[in-house]
Design an enzyme around this catalytic site. Sequence first.
Site, PDB file in Angstrom:
ATOM      1  N   GLY A 135      56.673  -4.734  80.033  1.00 40.34           N
ATOM      2  CA  GLY A 135      58.125  -4.636  79.905  1.00 40.34           C
ATOM      3  C   GLY A 135      58.662  -3.213  79.899  1.00 40.34           C
ATOM      4  N   GLU A 189      50.130  -4.096  79.049  1.00 37.98           N
ATOM      5  CA  GLU A 189      50.007  -4.881  80.280  1.00 37.98           C
ATOM      6  C   GLU A 189      51.301  -4.825  81.097  1.00 37.98           C
ATOM      7  OE1 GLU A 189      48.711  -8.655  78.604  1.00 37.98           O
ATOM      8  OE2 GLU A 189      50.742  -9.117  77.940  1.00 37.98           O
ATOM      9  N   GLY A 229      53.708  -4.629  84.402  1.00 46.59           N
ATOM     10  CA  GLY A 229      53.707  -5.128  85.767  1.00 46.59           C
ATOM     11  C   GLY A 229      54.699  -4.326  86.591  1.00 46.59           C
ATOM     12  N   ARG A 230      55.992  -4.600  86.345  1.00 48.69           N
ATOM     13  CA  ARG A 230      57.078  -3.995  87.138  1.00 48.69           C
ATOM     14  C   ARG A 230      56.960  -2.474  87.225  1.00 48.69           C
ATOM     15  NH1 ARG A 230      62.077  -6.425  88.131  1.00 48.69           N
ATOM     16  NH2 ARG A 230      61.735  -7.876  86.415  1.00 48.69           N
ATOM     17  N   CYS A 284      73.414 -18.587 104.629  1.00 47.02           N
ATOM     18  CA  CYS A 284      74.777 -19.131 104.625  1.00 47.02           C
ATOM     19  C   CYS A 284      75.209 -19.411 103.194  1.00 47.02           C
ATOM     20  CB  CYS A 284      74.826 -20.410 105.445  1.00 47.02           C
ATOM     21  SG  CYS A 284      74.114 -20.184 107.068  1.00 47.02           S
ATOM     22  N   TYR A 327      58.119  -8.049  91.773  1.00 50.78           N
ATOM     23  CA  TYR A 327      59.048  -9.188  91.642  1.00 50.78           C
ATOM     24  C   TYR A 327      60.016  -9.208  92.829  1.00 50.78           C
ATOM     25  CZ  TYR A 327      57.300  -8.999  86.841  1.00 50.78           C
ATOM     26  OH  TYR A 327      56.499  -8.961  85.733  1.00 50.78           O
TER      27      TYR A 327
HETATM   28  C1  LIG Z   1      55.407 -10.709  82.799  1.00 53.00           C
HETATM   29  C2  LIG Z   1      54.519 -10.293  81.693  1.00 53.00           C
HETATM   30  C3  LIG Z   1      54.103  -8.962  81.581  1.00 53.00           C
HETATM   31  C4  LIG Z   1      54.596  -7.870  82.508  1.00 53.00           C
HETATM   32  O1  LIG Z   1      55.943  -7.636  82.315  1.00 53.00           O
HETATM   33  P1  LIG Z   1      56.671  -6.430  83.120  1.00 53.00           P
HETATM   34  O2  LIG Z   1      58.092  -6.525  82.698  1.00 53.00           O
HETATM   35  O3  LIG Z   1      56.463  -6.717  84.570  1.00 53.00           O
HETATM   36  O4  LIG Z   1      56.014  -5.170  82.711  1.00 53.00           O
HETATM   37  C5  LIG Z   1      53.228  -8.641  80.565  1.00 53.00           C
HETATM   38  N1  LIG Z   1      52.773  -9.582  79.702  1.00 53.00           N
HETATM   39  C6  LIG Z   1      53.160 -10.863  79.776  1.00 53.00           C
HETATM   40  C7  LIG Z   1      52.637 -11.839  78.795  1.00 53.00           C
HETATM   41  C8  LIG Z   1      54.042 -11.266  80.768  1.00 53.00           C
HETATM   42  O5  LIG Z   1      54.442 -12.537  80.816  1.00 53.00           O
END
Ligand SMILES: *Cc1c(COP(=O)(O)O)cnc(C)c1O
Length: 406
Positions: free
Chosen positions: A236, A272, A274-275, A351, A380
Amino acid sequence: MTAPTAAVRDRVRTLRPEDLPAYCYDLTALRNHAGHVRASLPGRVELYYAAKANPEPEVLAALRPYVHGYEVSSGGELTHVRKAVPGLPLAFGGPGKTPAELAGALASGVERFHVESVHELHMLAALAVRHAPGRRVAVLPRFNLPVSGGALDGGALTMGGRPAPFGIDPEQADETVRLLTDGTYPHLELRGVHAHLASGLEAPAQLAVAGSIVTWATGLAARHRIPLPEVVVGGGMAVDYTAPERRFDWTAYGTGLARLTAAHPELTLRIEPGRALTAYCGWYVTEVLDVKRSHGAEFAVVRGGTHHLRTPATKGHDQPCTVLPADGPWPHPWPRPAAVGDRVTLTGQLCTPKDLLARGVAAAGLRAGDRVAFGMAGAYAWNISHHDFLMHPRPGFHFLGAPEGG
Ligand SMILES: *Cc1c(COP(=O)(O)O)cnc(C)c1O
């Protein structure tokens, strides 16, 4: 920056209109960014990539030298990630795991389970007897902890401390720990705790959240007189689509985590993201098909749309973009459509009025045939999009730069 890198520009130059739209990923830029993230983290902080942000095999492989493992959130992701990057540890999270998914994960030797409910814990224990005989399975229950009051700024999406389908309620923490430590399930090992409580947090807020998770986890360990060697503080990390050049402050975050681990020599922390790892390495590149005025506003319609790049529609933002003018001769006998004002709204071919990629873009003189590269499309983006709506052709995919090493 969201301007395309030289490698992306060079590739785009070689593409014909019918090769567009295209996703271009700069794996060298990704490796440089991931290298910086990893170098910012102190010892005893592990980096897992949350594969759901972008599970392209080339992206997973490019990240491999910089991550300790991958977080997967379904049986499908698990199989896919194992195949793409064999040998690195996986943590299996996500709500609503099916018996078949858990059995498959146990049989394939997944290193850690992030357990989302007490029911799931019982089910995992029952399945482990058959599918992981003779092994102790590492479990990190996910807890839905309250997020400390001052920790959050405005833009954050909070998942913790409020009603949610994610994780175990703190009220059930003692019951969960007892099940894992009183001999009920000796083939499960309580390895630590997991939390992922918010997304869109800047470094100071992330550190406050991490601190409160660690405080809660060490309190739980002390109350039960058990070791809890691993604490996952989630992902996050903020990605600001309105200010692409302002990236999450990994240096400040790493410095703060170093203070936290120094205060808790018994702990290994894990993050952990992601984004914030992959958003910046991808561009969705397309071509302007038409430019028109409508009731005082100007629109440019591009090949493709939000069925390929759903990010602006889901987040409600304008996707940052760069115009790449196409200066070749106009091949038709009629005039080339061009913007007369200096603000143009970029839409796709769908559309529906919701197919907005970016509103009010400063693109004076934008013409049909010009190309547009939408940045911050590495996370994403393609994988969350509703590809089949309206049956347009799929984009091309280009992975530029070396995936590993050199
Ligand atoms: C989606 C998710 C992440 C990654 O979140 P980001 O906002 O992409 O960094 C990490 N841990 C869990 C459990 C998630 O569901």
